[in-house]
Scaffold this motif. Sequence first.
Motif, PDB file in Angstrom:
ATOM      1  N   LEU A   7      53.154  24.468  68.748  1.00  0.00           N
ATOM      2  CA  LEU A   7      52.808  23.305  68.111  1.00  0.00           C
ATOM      3  C   LEU A   7      52.698  22.287  69.105  1.00  0.00           C
ATOM      4  CD1 LEU A   7      54.506  23.489  64.559  1.00  0.00           C
ATOM      5  CD2 LEU A   7      52.027  23.235  64.881  1.00  0.00           C
ATOM      6  N   ILE A   8      53.758  21.984  69.549  1.00  0.00           N
ATOM      7  CA  ILE A   8      53.766  20.594  70.452  1.00  0.00           C
ATOM      8  C   ILE A   8      52.918  20.892  71.631  1.00  0.00           C
ATOM      9  CG2 ILE A   8      55.604  19.859  72.304  1.00  0.00           C
ATOM     10  CD1 ILE A   8      57.819  20.657  70.587  1.00  0.00           C
ATOM     11  N   ILE A   9      52.675  22.036  72.234  1.00  0.00           N
ATOM     12  CA  ILE A   9      51.621  21.962  73.279  1.00  0.00           C
ATOM     13  C   ILE A   9      50.371  21.658  72.744  1.00  0.00           C
ATOM     14  CG2 ILE A   9      50.761  23.187  75.480  1.00  0.00           C
ATOM     15  CD1 ILE A   9      53.465  24.537  75.474  1.00  0.00           C
ATOM     16  N   ALA A  10      49.999  22.428  71.761  1.00  0.00           N
ATOM     17  CA  ALA A  10      48.661  22.164  70.819  1.00  0.00           C
ATOM     18  C   ALA A  10      48.452  20.739  70.641  1.00  0.00           C
ATOM     19  CB  ALA A  10      48.509  22.936  69.689  1.00  0.00           C
ATOM     20  N   ASN A  55      62.817  33.335  71.109  1.00  0.00           N
ATOM     21  CA  ASN A  55      63.012  33.185  69.811  1.00  0.00           C
ATOM     22  C   ASN A  55      61.550  32.804  68.864  1.00  0.00           C
ATOM     23  OD1 ASN A  55      63.404  31.432  67.344  1.00  0.00           O
ATOM     24  ND2 ASN A  55      65.531  32.290  67.591  1.00  0.00           N
ATOM     25  N   ALA A  56      61.258  33.347  67.837  1.00  0.00           N
ATOM     26  CA  ALA A  56      60.119  33.142  66.963  1.00  0.00           C
ATOM     27  C   ALA A  56      60.058  31.666  66.757  1.00  0.00           C
ATOM     28  CB  ALA A  56      60.004  34.114  65.768  1.00  0.00           C
ATOM     29  N   ALA A  57      61.008  31.133  66.148  1.00  0.00           N
ATOM     30  CA  ALA A  57      61.000  29.648  65.657  1.00  0.00           C
ATOM     31  C   ALA A  57      60.704  28.867  67.131  1.00  0.00           C
ATOM     32  CB  ALA A  57      62.434  29.163  65.194  1.00  0.00           C
ATOM     33  N   LEU A  58      61.237  29.011  68.269  1.00  0.00           N
ATOM     34  CA  LEU A  58      61.184  28.292  69.416  1.00  0.00           C
ATOM     35  C   LEU A  58      59.443  28.487  69.773  1.00  0.00           C
ATOM     36  CD1 LEU A  58      62.718  26.743  71.242  1.00  0.00           C
ATOM     37  CD2 LEU A  58      62.906  28.886  72.823  1.00  0.00           C
ATOM     38  N   VAL A  59      59.219  29.711  69.661  1.00  0.00           N
ATOM     39  CA  VAL A  59      57.414  30.014  70.096  1.00  0.00           C
ATOM     40  C   VAL A  59      56.493  29.239  68.953  1.00  0.00           C
ATOM     41  CG1 VAL A  59      55.575  31.875  70.122  1.00  0.00           C
ATOM     42  CG2 VAL A  59      57.818  32.300  70.719  1.00  0.00           C
ATOM     43  N   ILE A  60      56.704  29.235  67.727  1.00  0.00           N
ATOM     44  CA  ILE A  60      56.013  28.362  66.929  1.00  0.00           C
ATOM     45  C   ILE A  60      56.246  26.857  67.348  1.00  0.00           C
ATOM     46  CG2 ILE A  60      55.893  27.681  64.498  1.00  0.00           C
ATOM     47  CD1 ILE A  60      56.551  30.307  63.717  1.00  0.00           C
ATOM     48  N   GLU A  89      36.214  19.025  66.562  1.00  0.00           N
ATOM     49  CA  GLU A  89      36.276  19.928  67.930  1.00  0.00           C
ATOM     50  C   GLU A  89      37.664  19.768  68.407  1.00  0.00           C
ATOM     51  OE1 GLU A  89      34.002  21.527  67.835  1.00  0.00           O
ATOM     52  OE2 GLU A  89      32.829  20.118  66.613  1.00  0.00           O
ATOM     53  N   VAL A  90      38.330  18.590  68.245  1.00  0.00           N
ATOM     54  CA  VAL A  90      39.938  18.346  68.731  1.00  0.00           C
ATOM     55  C   VAL A  90      40.750  19.345  67.936  1.00  0.00           C
ATOM     56  CG1 VAL A  90      41.818  16.801  68.627  1.00  0.00           C
ATOM     57  CG2 VAL A  90      39.531  15.964  69.374  1.00  0.00           C
ATOM     58  N   TYR A  91      40.308  19.383  66.633  1.00  0.00           N
ATOM     59  CA  TYR A  91      41.149  20.711  65.919  1.00  0.00           C
ATOM     60  C   TYR A  91      40.843  21.910  66.592  1.00  0.00           C
ATOM     61  CZ  TYR A  91      41.142  23.814  61.934  1.00  0.00           C
ATOM     62  OH  TYR A  91      41.229  24.980  61.114  1.00  0.00           O
ATOM     63  N   MET A  92      39.680  22.261  66.716  1.00  0.00           N
ATOM     64  CA  MET A  92      39.232  23.669  67.367  1.00  0.00           C
ATOM     65  C   MET A  92      40.043  23.765  68.552  1.00  0.00           C
ATOM     66  SD  MET A  92      37.005  24.890  69.964  1.00  0.00           S
ATOM     67  CE  MET A  92      35.763  23.513  70.117  1.00  0.00           C
ATOM     68  N   ILE A  93      40.314  22.840  69.437  1.00  0.00           N
ATOM     69  CA  ILE A  93      40.999  22.955  71.067  1.00  0.00           C
ATOM     70  C   ILE A  93      42.130  23.157  70.590  1.00  0.00           C
ATOM     71  CG2 ILE A  93      41.627  21.470  72.804  1.00  0.00           C
ATOM     72  CD1 ILE A  93      38.676  20.351  73.037  1.00  0.00           C
ATOM     73  N   GLY A  94      42.799  22.353  69.632  1.00  0.00           N
ATOM     74  CA  GLY A  94      44.249  22.512  69.200  1.00  0.00           C
ATOM     75  C   GLY A  94      44.562  24.028  68.788  1.00  0.00           C
ATOM     76  N   GLY A  95      43.586  24.568  68.122  1.00  0.00           N
ATOM     77  CA  GLY A  95      43.789  26.016  67.803  1.00  0.00           C
ATOM     78  C   GLY A  95      43.600  26.835  68.866  1.00  0.00           C
ATOM     79  N   PHE A  96      42.968  26.807  69.936  1.00  0.00           N
ATOM     80  CA  PHE A  96      42.684  27.620  71.050  1.00  0.00           C
ATOM     81  C   PHE A  96      44.177  27.296  71.960  1.00  0.00           C
ATOM     82  CE2 PHE A  96      38.339  28.495  70.532  1.00  0.00           C
ATOM     83  CZ  PHE A  96      38.070  29.509  71.403  1.00  0.00           C
ATOM     84  N   THR A  97      44.412  26.306  72.097  1.00  0.00           N
ATOM     85  CA  THR A  97      45.643  25.888  72.888  1.00  0.00           C
ATOM     86  C   THR A  97      47.014  26.669  72.117  1.00  0.00           C
ATOM     87  OG1 THR A  97      45.179  23.537  73.068  1.00  0.00           O
ATOM     88  CG2 THR A  97      47.082  24.179  73.792  1.00  0.00           C
ATOM     89  N   GLY A  98      47.222  26.804  70.909  1.00  0.00           N
ATOM     90  CA  GLY A  98      48.253  27.402  70.201  1.00  0.00           C
ATOM     91  C   GLY A  98      47.982  28.935  70.550  1.00  0.00           C
ATOM     92  N   ALA A 115      46.533  14.576  67.830  1.00  0.00           N
ATOM     93  CA  ALA A 115      47.790  15.419  67.870  1.00  0.00           C
ATOM     94  C   ALA A 115      47.775  16.113  66.478  1.00  0.00           C
ATOM     95  CB  ALA A 115      49.024  14.819  68.164  1.00  0.00           C
ATOM     96  N   LEU A 116      47.739  15.267  65.471  1.00  0.00           N
ATOM     97  CA  LEU A 116      47.578  16.045  64.017  1.00  0.00           C
ATOM     98  C   LEU A 116      46.600  16.919  63.910  1.00  0.00           C
ATOM     99  CD1 LEU A 116      48.921  12.808  61.755  1.00  0.00           C
ATOM    100  CD2 LEU A 116      50.210  14.872  62.647  1.00  0.00           C
ATOM    101  N   GLY A 117      45.417  16.591  64.202  1.00  0.00           N
ATOM    102  CA  GLY A 117      44.313  17.466  64.267  1.00  0.00           C
ATOM    103  C   GLY A 117      44.748  18.767  65.224  1.00  0.00           C
ATOM    104  N   GLY A 118      45.499  18.771  66.192  1.00  0.00           N
ATOM    105  CA  GLY A 118      45.661  19.744  67.151  1.00  0.00           C
ATOM    106  C   GLY A 118      46.745  20.579  66.462  1.00  0.00           C
ATOM    107  N   ALA A 119      47.622  20.019  65.802  1.00  0.00           N
ATOM    108  CA  ALA A 119      48.702  20.735  64.628  1.00  0.00           C
ATOM    109  C   ALA A 119      47.737  21.478  63.702  1.00  0.00           C
ATOM    110  CB  ALA A 119      49.653  19.928  64.198  1.00  0.00           C
ATOM    111  N   ALA A 120      47.078  20.889  63.254  1.00  0.00           N
ATOM    112  CA  ALA A 120      46.183  21.421  62.176  1.00  0.00           C
ATOM    113  C   ALA A 120      45.518  22.792  62.522  1.00  0.00           C
ATOM    114  CB  ALA A 120      45.357  20.749  61.398  1.00  0.00           C
TER     115      ALA A 120
END
Lengths: 385, 627, 310
Positions: C79-82, C70-75, C45-54, C216-221
């Motif tokens: 990642l960071i916020i997720a 800038n696209a790189a900045l967006v990505i 679920e932590v992973y899922m929440i990471g996806g939603f945040t992204g 955090a790694l789960g969120g990044a995933a």
Amino acid sequence: MKKTIHVSLFLAAVVCLSGLAHSAPVSKGIHVGNAGAFTGDAAAPCNEIFNSAQIAVDEWNARGGIQGVKIEHVMGDDAMDPAQGVNVAHKFVADDLMYGVVGPPMSHIAQATLKIYGSADLVTITTAASKPELTEQGYKHFFRVNARNDAHGWNSALFIKNYLKAKRVAVLNEKVAYCENMSKETLAGLEKLGITDIMQETIVGGAKDYSPVLTKVKAFKPDVLFFIATTAPDQAIGVRQAKELGIDAVFFGTEGARDKKDFIEASEGAAQGAYVYHFAPDIYSIPEAADYVRKYENQYGVLSGFGPPAYEAMNILLSAIDKAAQDGDISRKEVLQYVSQTHGYQGILGFPITFDPKGDLAGGATYFFQVEGQDFKPITVMTGQ
Amino acid sequence: MNEPSRSISLPHANPLTGRPANRLLVFAVVAAVLAIAPLSMPNNYWLRIYSMTGIWVMLALGLNVVAGFAGLLDLAYVAFFGIGAYIFALLSSSQFDLHLPFVLVLPMAAFITMGIGIGLGATSIRLKGDYLAIVTLAFAQIFKLLLLNLDTPINITGGVNGIFGFDPINIFGLRIVSPVAYAYLIWLCALTVTGGSFRLKRSRIGRGWEAIREDELAAEAMGVNTTWMKLMAFAGGACIAGAAGALFASFQDSVFPNNFDFPQLVIVYCMVILGGLGNITGVILGAVILSILPEFLREYGAYRMMSYGLILIVLMALRPQGLMGEFGFRRKTQKRPDKDETGRLRASTDLYYDGQAPAATKRYVKGARIMLELQNITQDFGGLKAVDNLSLTLYEKEILSIIGPNGAGKTTLFNLISGIYPPTSGSIYFEGADITGLKPHQIVRAGIARTFQNLRLFSQMSVLDNAKVGQFCRTQAGPLAVLFHLPRHQKEEAQTEEIAKEALGLFGARLTGYRFAQQAVFLSYANRRRIEIARAMATDAKVLLLDEPSAGMNPQETAEITEFIRRLRDAFGYTLLLIEHKLNVVRTISDRVIALDSGVKIAEGRYEEVAGSEQVIEAYLGRKKGR
Amino acid sequence: MELYWQQLPQQLVNGLTLGGVYALIAIGYTMVYGILGMLNFAHGEVYMIGGFTGWWVLHLLTRNNEILMNAALVIALMLIIAMGVSGLVGIMAERLAYRPLRNAPRMNLLLSALGVSIFLQNLILTYQGAKVRTFHIASLIPESFRVFHIGSTVFSFMRTLVIAVTFLLMALLTILIKKTKVGKAMRATAQDIEAAAFMGVDVDRIVVLVFLIGSALGGAAGTLVGLLFTQVDYYVGFQAGLKGFTAAVLGGIGSIYGAMLGGILLGLTESLAVTFLPAAYKDVVAFVILITVLIVRPWGLVGERIPEKV
């Protein structure tokens, strides 16, 4: 023990009979049920069904209900578990003021609950359960506003052969009752039409990555890829990943894919030129539906294909209850009778609804569309010939 | 034996073990409720919930056997439920045109499922805890995928469409079709399972399982054949689940893969945990609550599941032992014998001497017969030789002490003798027979029992049950004897109780009377050491291996335990091998002493000789001084 | 047979990407298990929440199908916020649901984790709805940039990015654990939580840190998968959790390298199973391999065998 069972059988019979024969004055209240999987895997389409039916109920209530009595819309969540579906059925049946149910949308739950609703003469109108056998078992209470798999399957096979002129066909289907049966019916149809170069594979809905199985499809080099999944997002991923892998076969999706936002927009260009089938003409092109569409989008966001039939089904049900209530009280038998007499009902689906004696939609046609720009362009209609 | 302990009746943890009058009353109330309930349900909906509750009760009790009694985290449980259901579906429908009668299909479903349970158990039994959970979870997933996909190339399971339309149940002419009849049939089965659960729990089998749950290694070292018992737990759980599955299939008149998925597994586990693992009345209560509660929440969709999650979290935090926990219905408060008439506590040591039996008439002395012999034993832990080419002889009725600095290999030596490690090389003989490489429980059966340096009691079990586990290896009653309450089993139980009480009785009021029913975990450190000794004695061993029996005891208690160890030999004729750090204990009681250092024997002989040996002083005492 | 071999390079690419994602999820499981010996069922679920945040970050930074910077900045922001949000969710779960139970029996902890999982999943269902959210990535990468070919094998930009970010994160984690003082404290706590406490390690802080990093790694995933497969919904956590967890066990639970290896192996197994068998059986193959590995080497492929203390 034996004696107790006899006694209990007698008592049960009494309970049942009193249940069957009952009719109640309108003033006591009117309940309509909505059975479906409102949590779990299939919550998205099921909630769309519930919300659409709710709009219909709200409209009736805004007009003053039925004989001044407000209609109560009761949710029965089965979480996709047949055992819970049976609980829901019993719950609805036991509610004396329950005069009809929209759902269940899943074929396997509809199957598990047929007998229960049937023996209580409680009308159920499903909006998505399309397994052919459901209406072949002699139950009088079961109706559907969607076409059966066998009709769609055969029409789709005809479309693939006659319109798309395909010789090699890959069929991918999700492992759920609707898609599985659709796949079987289509394959049978293709075989009948003499197409033998067929590859069939399964996918898992919601898995988000179909590249491995699509790579396998690519190696097969089909002319048409028939992607049978329930929801639009899964098919958006399918078309996107197929394009990404460089599969040049024509992409053909199911009725679930006729969804501008979740299919066309979501696939960001990959869906251009793809085909889908649907059991109704385009909801956005039907003037009668404009009001409903606006209400839905204002309240709940974007509409996919599951909502309109539910709105229609609820209206058919409430019309029947309304007729039954003319004499001041309602019984389930009356409601059932009026629903079965539904003939040429003009609603929002763009075609008149008539139930045949089995409870199926009479003259089920399949409409085919092609994605063009940000919209679906009607291509052709198949009616089994 | 001290009489007072006998006269205090035992408190009972469940209603079915009460005095006959009470027991009859409970039976009568339960029977009356079950007879009336189906007829008094307001409508078919509640009647169905009532019947489903019966099925859930069966399921939860079955899981309670595996996870509650034996502590095995079996996540394939719901797959067994499914196997039972599909067996019924295949044998009693038009799927293969087999229409076997229900009286045949129900036992077949139960026993075939049990067979599969044993199969799964046998492949995964040596995995511990979480790993077992993972393997069983994987098995459950495979099962579900097979259900979904075995409709092609030949249609076996019906795939996503399931199987439906079964033959109506017909039990010797009695047709079960109406919801009321189903309610009676289902609850009759649930009642049978409940009765069986109570009988199992109070038997040697139940104690064996609980011992495994509490401490698997200690259970094995106390003579419980853990492999066999774990298999039996798997089999028991699968059998009940299979039967429940068959009933469920018939009741629903259809089966689908979705019936036997992860959510159902979660619900059964919640029922068992909510009630309290291993607590039968609690589990039944848990099943009843969780079958009825969701019905009131059915209209709320996602909120229903959200509250489920929250309840689970809060419950685990506030009441981890479940609603009923380890409490029974009627736990009587006992008069504490360690309080005198004015209510003041009396010192436990006084009580000990008060309760002493008169001096034994017979006195044993060291004999000439060799009891235990180790020949050139080596234990190599990947290059580190914990025990190196050690030979040792223990004579009948001798007290032999092993001394040596920390890491000398003393405890490893015990582990080798008791079979926990098979030696890398060398042989061990007991009464002339080769016991090298035998499993711990076989060695206990042969007559060698041990205690552990770092206490390994079955903490959640009562003091008396701890001792009773010792008798496990001397009794034979199998599941059938237990379930049918055969005379043989009753005789064994009586004997077990007598021996356990006798062993505990040697420690006087400290371990008897109201202590019998206390959980071992609540006793003082010294008392827990004493229970370990009593537990080892209850195995009817000839040789006792005591690992630091006086550790953690004050000087007075040390003197007392020293005296007790001597009495074990003098009055009861045990042969004793002990590891001890307190040298005055060693000096007082040892016939002979062996000193170890780095796994090698550096001295052997009378205490004075060993203690005076230069090598010993250097290795052991000398190093201590230098610190 | 040739039909099979020509797919092979492409299937390896498919398997490797999927495997990288599994590995990222598996690390979260493995880190928590290494320290607390518990299976954090809620990790999916932590992973899922990471996806939603992204998704929300991307959504808020997009106007009329054009990104605002800038696209790189967006990505990077996604990642960071997720990672931040997921990390926070992980810490809260630890604090509220797991810490009170640290000394309770395993099964209770497992059940509590299950409760957290059910709660989070339905929380998102309630407040975000059941609708699938689509990541509109067209504006992030120009059309011509999206795919490139090597021979007949297709690589997509996103796949390459996912693999690169995955390995970058894994490398950073390795450095953190091997080279820093905090890493040393984490390793000590994993070895023996009590001994570490006696040696002056603030165990509570380390546990919080482990939950933070793992989650955090789960969120990044979650965000990476969103970018790769372009969708997220409230139910993705279950499957992902199951797979990540399988990967962790396959490699040897408790071992970070094991999780990486297990994830990649699992991804490859699935894509190869699809190649040679009916696709419906790919999970059967994965689970059969898992069971076999566990029976032959219960401590996993990389994990260490720890003899039981008596």
